[in-house]
Scaffold this active site. Structure first.
Site, PDB file in Angstrom:
ATOM      1  N   HIS A 190       0.829  -1.202   0.000  1.00 49.50           N
ATOM      2  CA  HIS A 190       0.000   0.000   0.000  1.00 49.50           C
ATOM      3  C   HIS A 190       0.867   1.258   0.000  1.00 49.50           C
ATOM      4  O   HIS A 190       0.598   2.213  -0.728  1.00 49.50           O
ATOM      5  CB  HIS A 190      -0.926  -0.002   1.220  1.00 49.50           C
ATOM      6  CG  HIS A 190      -1.851  -1.178   1.266  1.00 49.50           C
ATOM      7  ND1 HIS A 190      -3.222  -1.059   1.148  1.00 49.50           N
ATOM      8  CD2 HIS A 190      -1.610  -2.505   1.419  1.00 49.50           C
ATOM      9  CE1 HIS A 190      -3.787  -2.257   1.218  1.00 49.50           C
ATOM     10  NE2 HIS A 190      -2.819  -3.148   1.392  1.00 49.50           N
ATOM     11  N   ASP A 239      -6.820   4.780   2.223  1.00 48.75           N
ATOM     12  CA  ASP A 239      -6.786   3.339   2.019  1.00 48.75           C
ATOM     13  C   ASP A 239      -8.116   2.720   2.422  1.00 48.75           C
ATOM     14  O   ASP A 239      -8.747   3.153   3.380  1.00 48.75           O
ATOM     15  CB  ASP A 239      -5.656   2.723   2.859  1.00 48.75           C
ATOM     16  CG  ASP A 239      -5.184   1.407   2.293  1.00 48.75           C
ATOM     17  OD1 ASP A 239      -5.929   0.418   2.417  1.00 48.75           O
ATOM     18  OD2 ASP A 239      -4.088   1.367   1.711  1.00 48.75           O
ATOM     19  N   TRP A 251      16.078  -7.287   1.685  1.00 50.99           N
ATOM     20  CA  TRP A 251      15.435  -6.468   0.655  1.00 50.99           C
ATOM     21  C   TRP A 251      16.333  -6.347  -0.565  1.00 50.99           C
ATOM     22  O   TRP A 251      17.538  -6.177  -0.455  1.00 50.99           O
ATOM     23  CB  TRP A 251      15.129  -5.080   1.222  1.00 50.99           C
ATOM     24  CG  TRP A 251      14.309  -4.217   0.297  1.00 50.99           C
ATOM     25  CD1 TRP A 251      14.767  -3.397  -0.686  1.00 50.99           C
ATOM     26  CD2 TRP A 251      12.897  -4.105   0.273  1.00 50.99           C
ATOM     27  NE1 TRP A 251      13.721  -2.777  -1.333  1.00 50.99           N
ATOM     28  CE2 TRP A 251      12.553  -3.184  -0.762  1.00 50.99           C
ATOM     29  CE3 TRP A 251      11.862  -4.679   1.019  1.00 50.99           C
ATOM     30  CZ2 TRP A 251      11.233  -2.834  -1.053  1.00 50.99           C
ATOM     31  CZ3 TRP A 251      10.560  -4.322   0.724  1.00 50.99           C
ATOM     32  CH2 TRP A 251      10.258  -3.416  -0.300  1.00 50.99           C
ATOM     33  N   GLU A 285       5.292  -4.160 -11.643  1.00 52.14           N
ATOM     34  CA  GLU A 285       6.706  -3.915 -11.933  1.00 52.14           C
ATOM     35  C   GLU A 285       7.218  -4.865 -13.014  1.00 52.14           C
ATOM     36  O   GLU A 285       7.978  -4.460 -13.900  1.00 52.14           O
ATOM     37  CB  GLU A 285       7.530  -4.062 -10.655  1.00 52.14           C
ATOM     38  CG  GLU A 285       7.311  -2.938  -9.655  1.00 52.14           C
ATOM     39  CD  GLU A 285       7.895  -3.224  -8.279  1.00 52.14           C
ATOM     40  OE1 GLU A 285       7.721  -2.385  -7.386  1.00 52.14           O
ATOM     41  OE2 GLU A 285       8.513  -4.291  -8.095  1.00 52.14           O
TER      42      GLU A 285
END
Length: 486
Positions: free
Chosen positions: A27, A127, A346, A372
């Site tokens: 989000h 949201d 990550w 992506e």
């Protein structure tokens, strides 16, 4: 309109817009990009979030100190039993802790409400996990748009199931969609009911913002959604394409990459075009060791070069051989030291996917990763785990033909812990080979996703579908402001 310092200045003057994202990477990350789209049109953007999450919106942001600001509130970690600094699902490793984080979010309602009431905006983009914003927007007589991070295809499927009051317990046909979509398994009832309650409130907003482009979801799903809900969806993505420089792409994420970005790109530079498969399951997935072991075996058996992201092992680089052999076959790293790269934490995903050496991604089908991959023209090997991911898989594999399914049929309630059955090395090897071995099926998939990559870029450029939708959306916000004040 005119352009000043790369900001398009609206002749009617700037709008004051508050964005309130939920505290999860799926989000936060797209909204970090969507807020820049609005700021690039000269509007005054305020992002309301917690102290730690604010860093995501500050990195490589050309609009800071101009028409973009952050309003932060402390997250009540101590009140819900979480360590200080854990303010995002990306830092959560168990289902119980995810519940604690969601509970902590409820403590933010009061201070956020006070702030908004004392300094009201022209419009709120909130949201859908904050349903209380509905009543607040009505009270203040301002437009409210919702964001949930899903594709419109998935929203259509969820809405169809909700409106037909289906309670599936096994394989089921999603009613009345433009395509015949049969799901191999059903979502857990409590997760389905939770989402449906949120969708019901979302449908009372003034519209939803979709981080996708019209050509991927399809005009037929825009029409279907408006027909069954009477609600408007605005495609303004893929938002990830707002990031153009290497630095901006490297910093797209809620954490810092655990490896040197240039080292990763240099390794990819040494590989042939489309020879590397990238394996990543997002931020809200933590596999047990036995499943990681199957992934390792499947990758090695495929013979492909690979980059494998393993957040489960972040901070465990110095683990003993005995511990390592619980999730990696003996000698795996030595045998694959030239062929593969394991990233324990990550990874700079946008940069990796954009490299010509990457020819496929094994993905959980989260919408961030999906958009992506499409934006980079990378075929997908789909392995959904929970939530919207099983519907996204159908858009990828059946509707658009830009990926293949590994064959998962266990729809979880979350991405943590044990599953009833592991996905085996044979299925993993087969899925990877189908995309990476260069046969007719793979070439067709590669051709279709490359066409969508081109359409994604066209969509966000001036005159493209998403660019024009943003222009129309801003016009609609102005119209609603006037109507709600009458």
């Amino acid at each position: 309109m005119e352009s000043v310092n790369n900001i398009i200045v609206d002749d009617e003057g700037p709008l004051k817009i508050y964005f309130i994202p939920y505290l999860a990477s799926g989000h936060l990350i797209p909204q970090a990009d969507i807020t820049r789209l609005f700021a690039s049109r000269g509007h005054h953007v305020t992002v309301i979030t917690t102290t730690s999450n604010a860093q995501l919106f500050l990195k490589s942001n050309p609009y800071l100190h101009r028409n973009y600001r952050l309003q932060t509130f402390p997250f009540p970690a101590d009140q819900v039993g979480l360590p200080a600094g854990i303010e995002n699902l990306a830092g959560i490793k168990t289902f119980d802790d995810s519940i604690k984080l969601h509970y902590g979010v409820t403590f933010l309602q009061e201070p956020l409400t006070d702030f908004i009431e004392n300094d009201p905006p022209d419009c709120i983009v909130g949201d859908f996990l904050y349903p209380w914003l509905h009543d607040l927007a009505i009270k203040l007589r301002i437009p409210r748009f919702a964001f949930n991070g899903f594709s419109l295809f998935t929203i259509c499927a969820m809405e169809s199931v909700r409106l037909h009051r289906l309670e599936p317990t096994g394989p089921y046909l999603v009613p009345d969609l433009p395509h015949k979509i049969t799901m191999k398994t059903a979502p857990p009832k409590f997760a389905k009911d939770f989402i449906e309650t949120l969708l019901e409130t979302e449908a009372k907003s003034d519209g939803i913002l979709v981080n996708n482009f019209l050509e991927l979801d399809g005009e037929e799903y825009v029409q279907y959604y408006e027909k069954i809900t009477g609600h408007k969806a605005w495609h303004i993505g893929p938002a990830c394409l707002v990031r153009r420089t290497t630095e901006e792409k490297a910093e797209r994420g809620t954490e810092k990459s655990v490896l040197n970005v240039q080292d990763c790109l240099s390794w990819l530079d040494s590989k042939r075009t489309n020879s590397v498969v990238y394996v990543s399951f997002g931020t809200v997935c933590h596999f047990p060791d036995y499943q990681l072991y199957e992934i390792a075996c499947g990758l090695e058996a495929s013979g492909c070069e690979f980059i494998w992201v393993v957040p489960e092992k972040k901070g465990k680089e110095s683990e003993s051989e005995e511990e390592k052999e619980k999730w990696l076959p003996k000698g795996f790293e030595e045998r694959n030291k030239k062929k593969g790269m394991i990233i324990r934490g990550w990874a700079p995903q946008v940069l990796i996917l954009g490299h010509s050496a990457v020819g496929g991604i094994v993905t959980h089908c989260g919408w961030n990763s999906t958009s992506e991959a499409v934006s980079a023209g990378v075929p997908m090997i789909t392995w959904p785990l929970h939530s919207d991911q099983f519907y996204n898989e159908k858009l990828i594999s059946e509707v658009r033909g830009i990926g293949v399914e590994i064959g998962v049929d266990e729809w979880g309630s979350d991405g943590y812990g044990e599953k009833e059955k592991a996905v085996g090395r044979v299925e993993i090897e087969k899925g990877v080979r189908r995309v990476m071995d260069g046969g007719d099926e793979a070439e067709g998939i590669r051709r279709r996703v490359e066409e969508l990559k081109k359409k994604a870029r066209e969509a966000v450029q001036e005159g493209g579908s998403s660019y024009n939708n943003l222009t129309s959306l801003i016009r609609e916000i102005r119209r609603l402001i006037i109507n709600k004040r009458l």
